[in-house]
Design an enzyme around this catalytic site. Structure first.
Site, PDB file in Angstrom:
ATOM      1  N   HIS A  51      47.741 -82.474  -8.745  1.00 41.63           N
ATOM      2  CA  HIS A  51      48.609 -81.547  -9.475  1.00 41.63           C
ATOM      3  C   HIS A  51      48.094 -80.106  -9.301  1.00 41.63           C
ATOM      4  O   HIS A  51      48.853 -79.201  -8.952  1.00 41.63           O
ATOM      5  CB  HIS A  51      48.614 -81.973 -10.946  1.00 41.63           C
ATOM      6  CG  HIS A  51      49.260 -81.011 -11.899  1.00 41.63           C
ATOM      7  ND1 HIS A  51      50.393 -81.317 -12.599  1.00 41.63           N
ATOM      8  CD2 HIS A  51      48.913 -79.764 -12.281  1.00 41.63           C
ATOM      9  CE1 HIS A  51      50.718 -80.299 -13.375  1.00 41.63           C
ATOM     10  NE2 HIS A  51      49.835 -79.333 -13.197  1.00 41.63           N
ATOM     11  N   GLU A  52      46.784 -79.917  -9.505  1.00 44.14           N
ATOM     12  CA  GLU A  52      46.204 -78.576  -9.369  1.00 44.14           C
ATOM     13  C   GLU A  52      46.271 -78.092  -7.928  1.00 44.14           C
ATOM     14  O   GLU A  52      46.548 -76.920  -7.669  1.00 44.14           O
ATOM     15  CB  GLU A  52      44.747 -78.568  -9.850  1.00 44.14           C
ATOM     16  CG  GLU A  52      44.571 -78.847 -11.345  1.00 44.14           C
ATOM     17  CD  GLU A  52      45.356 -77.893 -12.235  1.00 44.14           C
ATOM     18  OE1 GLU A  52      45.525 -76.720 -11.852  1.00 44.14           O
ATOM     19  OE2 GLU A  52      45.815 -78.339 -13.298  1.00 44.14           O
ATOM     20  N   HIS A  56      49.559 -76.500  -7.189  1.00 44.30           N
ATOM     21  CA  HIS A  56      49.615 -75.092  -7.626  1.00 44.30           C
ATOM     22  C   HIS A  56      48.936 -74.186  -6.593  1.00 44.30           C
ATOM     23  O   HIS A  56      49.469 -73.163  -6.193  1.00 44.30           O
ATOM     24  CB  HIS A  56      48.830 -74.897  -8.933  1.00 44.30           C
ATOM     25  CG  HIS A  56      49.504 -75.425 -10.151  1.00 44.30           C
ATOM     26  ND1 HIS A  56      50.766 -75.052 -10.525  1.00 44.30           N
ATOM     27  CD2 HIS A  56      49.061 -76.271 -11.119  1.00 44.30           C
ATOM     28  CE1 HIS A  56      51.077 -75.662 -11.673  1.00 44.30           C
ATOM     29  NE2 HIS A  56      50.060 -76.410 -12.047  1.00 44.30           N
ATOM     30  N   ASP A 103      52.204 -74.983 -17.678  1.00 41.38           N
ATOM     31  CA  ASP A 103      53.035 -74.610 -16.533  1.00 41.38           C
ATOM     32  C   ASP A 103      54.449 -74.250 -16.977  1.00 41.38           C
ATOM     33  O   ASP A 103      55.054 -73.311 -16.464  1.00 41.38           O
ATOM     34  CB  ASP A 103      53.100 -75.774 -15.539  1.00 41.38           C
ATOM     35  CG  ASP A 103      51.720 -76.091 -14.973  1.00 41.38           C
ATOM     36  OD1 ASP A 103      50.888 -75.169 -14.917  1.00 41.38           O
ATOM     37  OD2 ASP A 103      51.484 -77.256 -14.619  1.00 41.38           O
TER      38      ASP A 103
END
Ligand SMILES: [Zn+2]
Length: 379
Positions: free
Chosen positions: A75-76, A79, A171
């Site tokens: 997930h990170e 980004h 987010d």
């Protein structure tokens, strides 16, 4: 989750690798959460796998904790990869107690880019959830892979949905900020709106944890309450920090070195402090620059050191002994303003700076850090 806080400690934990060239660290606090997840998840595993050893069910629960954090890492990374695509410098990713943090050192330039960087994480989590949902059918019910994949799709769904809640620092908050920014063409208004939504979320989260047991007719769930309070404080603190940053940014235009400058008188280093102060008062100046016998500035008198010198010592102390030698970084152009001024001051922390005209036009005055801070006091 993703934040942009450059003031985190320099050693965030164990370095695990550099996927896509981005350093990934695991904070020691992750061990706490891994132990907690293993412990709370084990009974569920034991129920799904009734004929397995207790030890095996603990191991499966632990593997789940690891996989869960691998999904958080992905997930990170989503980004960060999008941020890097837009040319934003990515410092590192840290996995810790409450998930992951990406440290992206600059903000996207447009609302559309802000939205893309923010949305990439939840989108990846929801994608993983979808993959897990379909993949769980590949394994027979009651097997270890089925239990793991099943739990992972649910966890990724929760991570994806939770992070899309519309409040900073989540987010979803950054997506909301991008929306308000786009509509009002003012990134500051976007931050304000999304930060207040964040504070609202924190309150709702705690109220929910308090009310949920009553609504379901069960007793208070202490672990639910504990995690809610922990998450709510994380959100509240993050939202408040965004509010502070927004307020500081709003005051940036008022920040002009020239407007804040104090007029300075030149003194040679051997002049006694008492005499220098008398001259300063006579000239109604606010600062003193130490000059050599040709009149060129060589040092700035430190105002804090002056204040700290007792009245009766002042005739016996020379200004030269209370001055800081002028290094090139302490000499700033008088027309600096806004963030450029802050950056220059951060680059060389000092109580005073010499302001000069750009084209060699000489000394304009002295910028005192305390005067700059006063612009931000009460923020
Ligand atoms: Zn995120």
């Amino acid at each position: 989750m993703s934040t942009q806080s450059p003031q985190r400690p320099e050693s965030p934990g164990l370095r695990m690798g550099r996927p896509f060239g981005i350093p990934v660290y695991v904070s020691p606090t992750w061990l706490i959460v891994a132990a907690f997840i293993t412990y709370t998840f084990q009974p569920m595993v034991a129920m799904e796998l009734p004929d397995r050893d207790t030890l095996v069910t603990y191991l499966v629960a632990f593997v789940f904790a690891v996989f869960l954090y691998v999904s958080v890492l992905l997930h990170e990374l989503a980004h960060c990869v999008v941020a890097r695509y837009f040319g934003l410098p990515v410092k590192r990713i840290t996995l810790y107690l409450l998930g992951g943090v990406s440290e992206i050192e600059r903000e996207p330039e447009t609302p559309a880019r802000e939205f893309s960087v923010a949305f990439a994480g939840p989108l990846l989590s929801l994608g993983l959830a979808a993959v897990g949902f379909f993949a769980s059918d590949l394994f027979p019910v009651g097997t270890i892979p089925h239990v793991l994949v099943w739990q992972l799709w649910i966890s990724n769904l929760i991570v994806g949905v939770f992070n899309m809640l519309p409040g900073l620092p989540l987010d979803g908050g950054r997506m909301l900020r991008a929306g308000v920014w786009k509509l009002t063409r003012d990134s500051g208004k976007g931050t304000l709106a999304a930060a207040w939504f964040g504070r609202g979320l924190a309150v709702v989260l705690v109220l929910y944890a308090l009310a949920a047991p009553a609504m379901t007719g069960q007793g208070t769930s202490w672990s639910l309450l504990l995690w809610s309070v922990l998450l709510a404080s994380f959100i509240w603190i993050g939202a408040s920090q965004s509010l502070r940053v927004a307020r500081v940014r709003a005051r940036m235009p008022q920040l002009q070195a020239r407007a804040l400058a104090r007029r300075a008188i030149p003194v040679t280093p051997e002049v006694p402090l008492a005499e220098a102060l008398r001259r300063r008062e006579q000239a109604q100046a606010g600062a003193m620059v130490v000059v050599d016998h040709e009149g060129d500035p060589i040092a700035i008198v430190n105002e804090a050191a002056v204040t700290a010198t007792p009245e009766q010592r002042r005739p016996w102390v020379t200004v030269g002994s209370l001055a800081r030698t002028l290094e090139p970084s302490l000499v700033l152009p008088a027309d600096l303003s806004g963030e450029a001024l802050i950056d220059a001051m951060r680059g060389a922390p000092s109580g005073e700076y010499l302001l000069v005209e750009r084209d060699g036009g000489g000394v304009y005055g002295v910028l005192v850090t305390a005067d700059v801070n006063r612009v931000f006091s009460g923020v």
